[in-house]
Design an enzyme around this catalytic site. Structure first.
Site, PDB file in Angstrom:
ATOM      1  CG  HIS A  17      -1.912  -0.990   1.408  1.00 54.65           C
ATOM      2  ND1 HIS A  17      -2.097  -1.681   2.581  1.00 54.65           N
ATOM      3  CD2 HIS A  17      -2.854  -1.454   0.548  1.00 54.65           C
ATOM      4  CE1 HIS A  17      -3.106  -2.532   2.443  1.00 54.65           C
ATOM      5  NE2 HIS A  17      -3.582  -2.418   1.218  1.00 54.65           N
ATOM      6  CE  LYS A  41     -13.413  -6.511   4.870  1.00 55.68           C
ATOM      7  NZ  LYS A  41     -12.856  -5.751   3.760  1.00 55.68           N
ATOM      8  NE  ARG A  91      -3.290  -7.014  -4.322  1.00 59.99           N
ATOM      9  CZ  ARG A  91      -4.071  -7.149  -3.268  1.00 59.99           C
ATOM     10  NH1 ARG A  91      -3.559  -7.535  -2.130  1.00 59.99           N
ATOM     11  NH2 ARG A  91      -5.360  -6.916  -3.345  1.00 59.99           N
ATOM     12  CB  SER A 128      -4.547  -6.468   4.848  1.00 60.36           C
ATOM     13  OG  SER A 128      -4.138  -5.225   4.368  1.00 60.36           O
TER      14      SER A 128
END
Ligand code: ADP
Length: 158
Positions: A17, A41, A91, A128
């Protein structure tokens, strides 16, 4: 004035990040790192911690600020902030497939353009989720996350 929003949950922020944010800061006048909260979440780090970690870590970058994004529409947040650009790191083809429809929607909804920055090869495996798994199992993630994350993990190991 080119003001871009770099959104994510950043739970926690990691070197992949940080690298994308630094590159965005070199391209645009202002970059707002927007930290999202989805109430459905479960996060490892509270919003306050995620905001503090990102703010502490990003002080070295000029033109970068960290703000809570809430759980509303990203296009609406961008409008409130006077930003007409979204920056995302890419990515893999999985990121691409996920991001392209969202980029098209944000453009159609609000005329907001999305700029993709390809992940630096040495960080393209970082997420993460993976880092939290490795840390929870006792692995050393110190070369992948900023010091502020290591500090929180050592204070509150789970
Ligand atoms: P999410 O909100 O989907 O949980 P994250 O907070 O993990 O997303 O990531 C926010 C943004 O950072 C996304 O655009 C994602 O593609 C990008 N990103 C995540 N990991 C990396 C990495 N290793 N290299 C470059 N960009 C990344």
């Amino acid at each position: 004035m080119r003001r871009a929003v770099c959104p994510g949950s950043f739970d926690p922020i990691h070197n992949g990040h940080l690298e994308v944010i630094a590159r965005a800061a070199s391209l645009f006048d202002e970059v707002i790192v927007a930290i999202s909260t989805n109430y459905a979440k479960k996060y490892r780090f509270e919003l306050e911690d995620r905001l503090e970690i990102a703010s502490e870590t990003l002080t070295y970058l000029r033109g970068v600020s960290v703000r809570p994004m809430g759980d509303g529409l990203l296009a609406e947040f961008c409008r409130e902030q006077g930003a007409n650009l979204i920056v995302k790191g890419l990515r893999s083809s999985a990121d691409f497939e996920y991001e392209i429809p969202m980029a098209a929607m944000n453009r159609q909804l609000a005329g907001i353009e999305t700029v993709f920055i390809p992940a630096e090869a040495s960080y393209s495996h970082l997420s993460s989720t993976l880092l939290k798994e490795v840390a929870a199992l006792g692995g050393d993630i110190s070369s992948f996350v900023p010091k502020a994350v290591l500090k929180r993990l050592s204070e509150d190991p789970r």
